[in-house]
Design an enzyme around this catalytic site. Structure first.
Site, PDB file in Angstrom:
ATOM      1  N   HIS A 149      58.066  55.222  38.587  1.00  0.00           N
ATOM      2  CA  HIS A 149      58.679  55.904  37.440  1.00  0.00           C
ATOM      3  C   HIS A 149      59.997  56.550  37.833  1.00  0.00           C
ATOM      4  O   HIS A 149      61.013  56.399  37.139  1.00  0.00           O
ATOM      5  CB  HIS A 149      57.711  56.950  36.896  1.00  0.00           C
ATOM      6  CG  HIS A 149      58.283  57.833  35.835  1.00  0.00           C
ATOM      7  ND1 HIS A 149      58.073  57.626  34.493  1.00  0.00           N
ATOM      8  CD2 HIS A 149      59.069  58.943  35.917  1.00  0.00           C
ATOM      9  CE1 HIS A 149      58.708  58.566  33.796  1.00  0.00           C
ATOM     10  NE2 HIS A 149      59.308  59.376  34.637  1.00  0.00           N
ATOM     11  N   GLU A 150      59.995  57.272  38.952  1.00  0.00           N
ATOM     12  CA  GLU A 150      61.209  57.972  39.375  1.00  0.00           C
ATOM     13  C   GLU A 150      62.289  56.980  39.818  1.00  0.00           C
ATOM     14  O   GLU A 150      63.476  57.175  39.518  1.00  0.00           O
ATOM     15  CB  GLU A 150      60.883  58.955  40.503  1.00  0.00           C
ATOM     16  CG  GLU A 150      59.883  60.044  40.120  1.00  0.00           C
ATOM     17  CD  GLU A 150      60.318  60.859  38.908  1.00  0.00           C
ATOM     18  OE1 GLU A 150      61.539  60.989  38.679  1.00  0.00           O
ATOM     19  OE2 GLU A 150      59.439  61.362  38.186  1.00  0.00           O
ATOM     20  N   HIS A 153      64.154  55.585  36.839  1.00  0.00           N
ATOM     21  CA  HIS A 153      65.235  56.432  36.314  1.00  0.00           C
ATOM     22  C   HIS A 153      66.553  56.100  37.009  1.00  0.00           C
ATOM     23  O   HIS A 153      67.613  56.035  36.372  1.00  0.00           O
ATOM     24  CB  HIS A 153      64.902  57.906  36.530  1.00  0.00           C
ATOM     25  CG  HIS A 153      63.987  58.505  35.506  1.00  0.00           C
ATOM     26  ND1 HIS A 153      64.215  58.405  34.150  1.00  0.00           N
ATOM     27  CD2 HIS A 153      62.843  59.234  35.639  1.00  0.00           C
ATOM     28  CE1 HIS A 153      63.248  59.033  33.491  1.00  0.00           C
ATOM     29  NE2 HIS A 153      62.412  59.540  34.372  1.00  0.00           N
ATOM     30  N   GLU A 206      62.206  58.462  29.360  1.00  0.00           N
ATOM     31  CA  GLU A 206      60.919  58.667  30.017  1.00  0.00           C
ATOM     32  C   GLU A 206      59.972  57.497  29.744  1.00  0.00           C
ATOM     33  O   GLU A 206      59.279  57.019  30.652  1.00  0.00           O
ATOM     34  CB  GLU A 206      60.285  59.977  29.547  1.00  0.00           C
ATOM     35  CG  GLU A 206      61.027  61.225  29.986  1.00  0.00           C
ATOM     36  CD  GLU A 206      60.962  61.458  31.484  1.00  0.00           C
ATOM     37  OE1 GLU A 206      60.033  60.916  32.134  1.00  0.00           O
ATOM     38  OE2 GLU A 206      61.838  62.159  32.015  1.00  0.00           O
TER      39      GLU A 206
END
Length: 306
Positions: A149-150, A153, A206
């Site tokens: 997820h990070e 980004h 997100e």
């Protein structure tokens, strides 16, 4: 000679050329995995090199401050070894999402803090806080979901997008054309770069990071279904959090629904992916008592487990 033969050959040749052209067109490829569309127009307003440079400087300062305070875990820490091993599996699958990632100087560190947090700054600068690892007792699959997820980004350049939209608002359309020339506009963006850790991503950012991260984890051999258990743990730890419409983050229930809806797209990738040879979340094989005060007792003892 039959005049229809050359005509037929010409038609077949044209059809072959069109078919080859269609196959060569990226837009015609049927990509396996999640679909999150194109990157935001706002990323084009800010030079990627400048954002990555600002992130590198801020990450270096953060690491230095943590080291001076004794809050930066050493390279031989079990959690650092664990996270770097997981990152090593995920990173190669990031290149498809952003060609610049092949040139990034990736770093993974762990900060001793009770905060339930992790991040990946532009340029591949990853950090986890011990709070999210220990309080949530994350499995390797859950760590991969958080890390994916990070990383997503950074790959989708959400910080650059946010900075671009802010610059368009604050600097005005007349100054946007001066971005490539830097000057005072560049100075303003460098100041914004100093706030990379405090930038707030949109709900769309997100949700996009959830899906891209889930695919990265699946391709690396980590079970994407861990996203469900991860957000159940996060929901339990975030009691009293504001409802979805008061937050820039999607609610836990919304995230779980989105993950479950996209599992059919990534489970085949996970099923075919080589699985990690070493699991760090297996029980130790030392016969020690469960109440051992060692905070890493839930991790595998190097070489003693499966």
């Amino acid at each position: 000679m039959n005049q229809r033969v050359p005509s037929l050959v010409s038609k077949l040749s044209l059809a072959l050329v069109l078919s080859v052209s269609a196959l060569a067109s990226p837009s015609s490829w049927a990509r396996e995995g999640v679909d999150v569309g194109q990157q935001s127009w706002a990323t084009r307003l800010v030079p990627a090199e400048q954002v990555e440079q600002a992130a590198q400087q801020q990450y270096a300062q953060l690491s230095q401050d943590a080291r001076q305070k004794g809050a930066l875990l050493p390279d031989n820490s079990p959690q650092v070894v664990r996270l770097r091993a997981i990152a090593k599996r995920l990173i190669p699958f990031s290149y498809e999402w952003n060609r610049r990632a092949t040139q990034w100087q990736w770093e993974v560190n762990v900060l001793n803090s009770k905060e339930l947090n992790a991040f990946c700054m532009p340029g591949g600068k990853i950090a986890f806080y011990t709070g999210i690892l220990e309080q949530l007792q994350l499995t390797d699959d859950e760590v991969a979901m958080v890390m994916g997820h990070e990383i997503a980004h950074a790959l989708r350049e959400h910080a650059r997008e946010r900075m671009g939209k802010t610059s368009a608002t604050k600097l005005g359309a007349g100054l946007i054309s001066g971005l490539l020339g830097l000057g005072s506009t560049g100075d303003a963006l460098l100041n914004m770069g100093g706030q990379l850790l405090t930038l707030k991503f949109s709900r769309e950012n997100e949700s996009e990071a959830d899906l891209v991260g889930m695919e990265l984890a699946a391709r690396a051999g980590y079970d994407p279904r861990a996203g469900v258990s991860l957000w159940n743990k996060m929901a339990a730890a975030a009691k009293g959090a504001p409802p979805q419409w008061l937050s820039t983050h999607p609610s836990g229930n919304t995230r779980i629904q989105d993950i479950e809806a996209n599992l059919p797209k990534v489970l085949p990738l996970y099923d075919r992916a080589p699985k990690p040879v070493q699991r760090f979340d297996a029980p130790r094989k030392t016969g020690e008592a469960y109440n051992n005060p060692d905070p890493y007792r839930h991790l595998i003892y190097w070489g003693a487990g499966t």
